[in-house]
Design an enzyme around this catalytic site. Structure first.
Site, PDB file in Angstrom:
ATOM      1  N   LYS A  36       0.325 -48.938  20.681  1.00 16.20           N
ATOM      2  CA  LYS A  36      -0.518 -47.805  21.093  1.00 16.20           C
ATOM      3  C   LYS A  36       0.242 -46.484  21.214  1.00 16.20           C
ATOM      4  O   LYS A  36      -0.341 -45.424  21.024  1.00 16.20           O
ATOM      5  CB  LYS A  36      -1.199 -48.117  22.427  1.00 16.20           C
ATOM      6  CG  LYS A  36      -0.232 -48.191  23.607  1.00 16.20           C
ATOM      7  CD  LYS A  36      -0.909 -48.731  24.851  1.00 16.20           C
ATOM      8  CE  LYS A  36       0.028 -48.648  26.022  1.00 16.20           C
ATOM      9  NZ  LYS A  36      -0.293 -49.572  27.105  1.00 16.20           N
ATOM     10  N   ARG A 134      -2.706 -51.336  39.435  1.00 19.42           N
ATOM     11  CA  ARG A 134      -3.608 -51.007  38.332  1.00 19.42           C
ATOM     12  C   ARG A 134      -4.444 -52.273  38.133  1.00 19.42           C
ATOM     13  O   ARG A 134      -5.069 -52.714  39.089  1.00 19.42           O
ATOM     14  CB  ARG A 134      -2.816 -50.567  37.096  1.00 19.42           C
ATOM     15  CG  ARG A 134      -3.689 -49.719  36.137  1.00 19.42           C
ATOM     16  CD  ARG A 134      -2.926 -49.218  34.911  1.00 19.42           C
ATOM     17  NE  ARG A 134      -2.707 -50.294  33.942  1.00 19.42           N
ATOM     18  CZ  ARG A 134      -2.049 -50.127  32.775  1.00 19.42           C
ATOM     19  NH1 ARG A 134      -1.570 -48.930  32.449  1.00 19.42           N
ATOM     20  NH2 ARG A 134      -1.892 -51.135  31.943  1.00 19.42           N
TER      21      ARG A 134
HETATM   22  C1  LIG Z   1       0.939 -50.037  27.447  1.00 16.34           C
HETATM   23  C2  LIG Z   1       1.122 -51.403  27.950  1.00 16.34           C
HETATM   24  C3  LIG Z   1       2.296 -52.106  27.671  1.00 16.34           C
HETATM   25  C4  LIG Z   1       3.473 -51.481  26.946  1.00 16.34           C
HETATM   26  O1  LIG Z   1       4.124 -50.593  27.788  1.00 16.34           O
HETATM   27  P1  LIG Z   1       5.559 -49.940  27.409  1.00 16.34           P
HETATM   28  O2  LIG Z   1       6.046 -49.353  28.657  1.00 16.34           O
HETATM   29  O3  LIG Z   1       5.287 -48.920  26.341  1.00 16.34           O
HETATM   30  O4  LIG Z   1       6.399 -51.045  26.910  1.00 16.34           O
HETATM   31  C5  LIG Z   1       2.396 -53.419  28.115  1.00 16.34           C
HETATM   32  N1  LIG Z   1       1.402 -53.989  28.816  1.00 16.34           N
HETATM   33  C6  LIG Z   1       0.260 -53.344  29.114  1.00 16.34           C
HETATM   34  C7  LIG Z   1      -0.787 -54.042  29.910  1.00 16.34           C
HETATM   35  C8  LIG Z   1       0.083 -52.029  28.689  1.00 16.34           C
HETATM   36  O5  LIG Z   1      -1.050 -51.385  29.012  1.00 16.34           O
END
Ligand SMILES: *Cc1c(COP(=O)(O)O)cnc(C)c1O
Length: 361
Positions: A36, A134
């Site tokens: 993402k 969250r």
């Molecule tokens: C965005 C996200 C990740 C990845 O996070 P990074 O810090 O970019 O590695 C992993 N798990 C969830 C649930 C996320 O929303």
């Protein structure tokens, strides 16, 4: 055309190998790469899909996953939806996603109904909140956790794939052996109680990778989900660069459209800026000011660092960024290109903006 986001595919591959070495060689974890941050860029996706070390490809947006689900599955990777599904996207989730993260039984019931319709078994990973606040069922609500597990086990077209946690996102809580041990303890208890095996106990995102190889990651954590660690080479718990990784795989380039000497203090009564903020200006006397054709609509000015260390970003508005280039060794001219390394916010916004071109190296 500028602004342009230059994606260095060789450096991204090096970063991918660096995080694979850490998670797989040292940590015995499966590797979930999160797409993402770069808006599931097709060239980046291709590189990830075709790399042997990657086990899962994940995103928070179903639309991004839909763009590469076929490619991922063809290469033997499962697709994963990280954000809890909306009730309005259940059909798309069942179609494109192999494993979805969930915390609400009403959503899981809808997934079961739709999976039945599409003749599929959908895998669900139950999120547990260990205090970042969250998503996830609060870890102290054991009765609720177990009642949801029990209902999932009775659903015809849902398989409980595992449990997981997300940290360092809202509450900025750092993963440690003690909080992650709560997750592995819970996984063991679920397995014992129902005589089942959980495929995945997912121990977090790029803020968990620092625990690997220091005997700090609890036994039982068998997956990490890495976005920023792969794209920007960062451990996000303490902001260190990961061994073997680089922070300049992504470079933002913007073009100078004005370069003039003017005062550093605005003249007249100060109200609020274009975003309703009361600004603060430092008096640097008369300075050489360069204006770039990129602004807050395209990027995050607080999340970009000029490669020319003698430039300062003074600020900007929707479409303009203003630099102090007075002290630079480079004699900038109108039409010149200024380059920046990006942080997470800058990467996210430039990768998503339709006004930012993409180039590859
Ligand atoms: C965005 C996200 C990740 C990845 O996070 P990074 O810090 O970019 O590695 C992993 N798990 C969830 C649930 C996320 O929303």
């Amino acid at each position: 055309m500028y602004p342009k986001l230059i994606i260095d595919l060789k450096k991204l591959t090096d970063n991918l190998e660096a995080v694979a070495n850490i998670t797989k060689e040292e940590g015995a974890c499966s590797l979930m790469i999160v797409t993402k941050g770069l808006c599931a860029d097709p060239q980046m996706v291709k590189l990830v899909a075709e790399h042997k070390a990657v086990d899962f490809m994940a995103d928070s947006r179903v639309k991004n996953i839909a763009s590469y689900a076929g490619q991922a599955r063809k290469n033997g990777k499962k697709t994963v939806l990280l954000r809890l599904p909306m009730h309005s996207e259940i059909e798309e989730v069942i179609k494109h996603v192999d494993v979805s993260f969930n915390s609400e039984i009403s959503t899981i019931r809808l997934l079961n109904e739709e999976a039945k319709k599409q003749g599929k078994i959908h895998q669900v990973l139950l999120m547990i909140d260990l205090g970042d606040l969250r998503e996830g069922i609060f870890y102290k609500e054991e009765k609720l956790i177990f009642s949801i597990v029990e209902e999932i086990l009775g659903l015809s077209n849902i398989e409980l794939y595992g449990i997981g946690v997300n940290l360092t996102c809202y509450g900025a809580i750092i993963p440690k052996n003690d909080n992650l041990s709560i997750l592995t303890g819970l996984a063991e208890k679920i397995e014992r109680t129902y005589s089942i095996h959980l495929n995945m106990v997912s121990g977090g995102n790029s803020s968990s990778i620092y625990l690997v190889g220091k005997d700090e990651l609890p036994k039982g954590i068998n997956n990490l989900r890495l976005g920023e660690a792969f794209l920007l080479g960062n451990d996000t718990a303490y902001g260190t660069r990961l061994p073997g990784a680089t922070g300049d795989a992504l470079i933002l380039e913007a073009q100078i459209i004005e370069l003039q000497e003017k005062p550093s203090l605005p003249i007249g009564e100060v109200g609020v800026d274009a975003f309703g903020q009361k600004p603060y200006y430092e008096d640097r006397g008369i300075i050489k000011r360069a204006i770039l054709a990129i602004g807050k609509q395209d990027t995050d000015l607080d999340s970009m660092t000029p490669l020319d260390k003698k430039i300062d970003i003074l600020g900007g508005s929707s479409d303009h960024t203003i630099l102090d280039v007075t002290n630079s060794d480079i004699e900038y001219k109108v039409g010149d290109i200024v380059s920046f390394e990006l942080g997470y916010g800058g990467m996210l916004k430039t990768a998503t903006s339709p006004y930012v071109e993409k180039g590859y190296k």
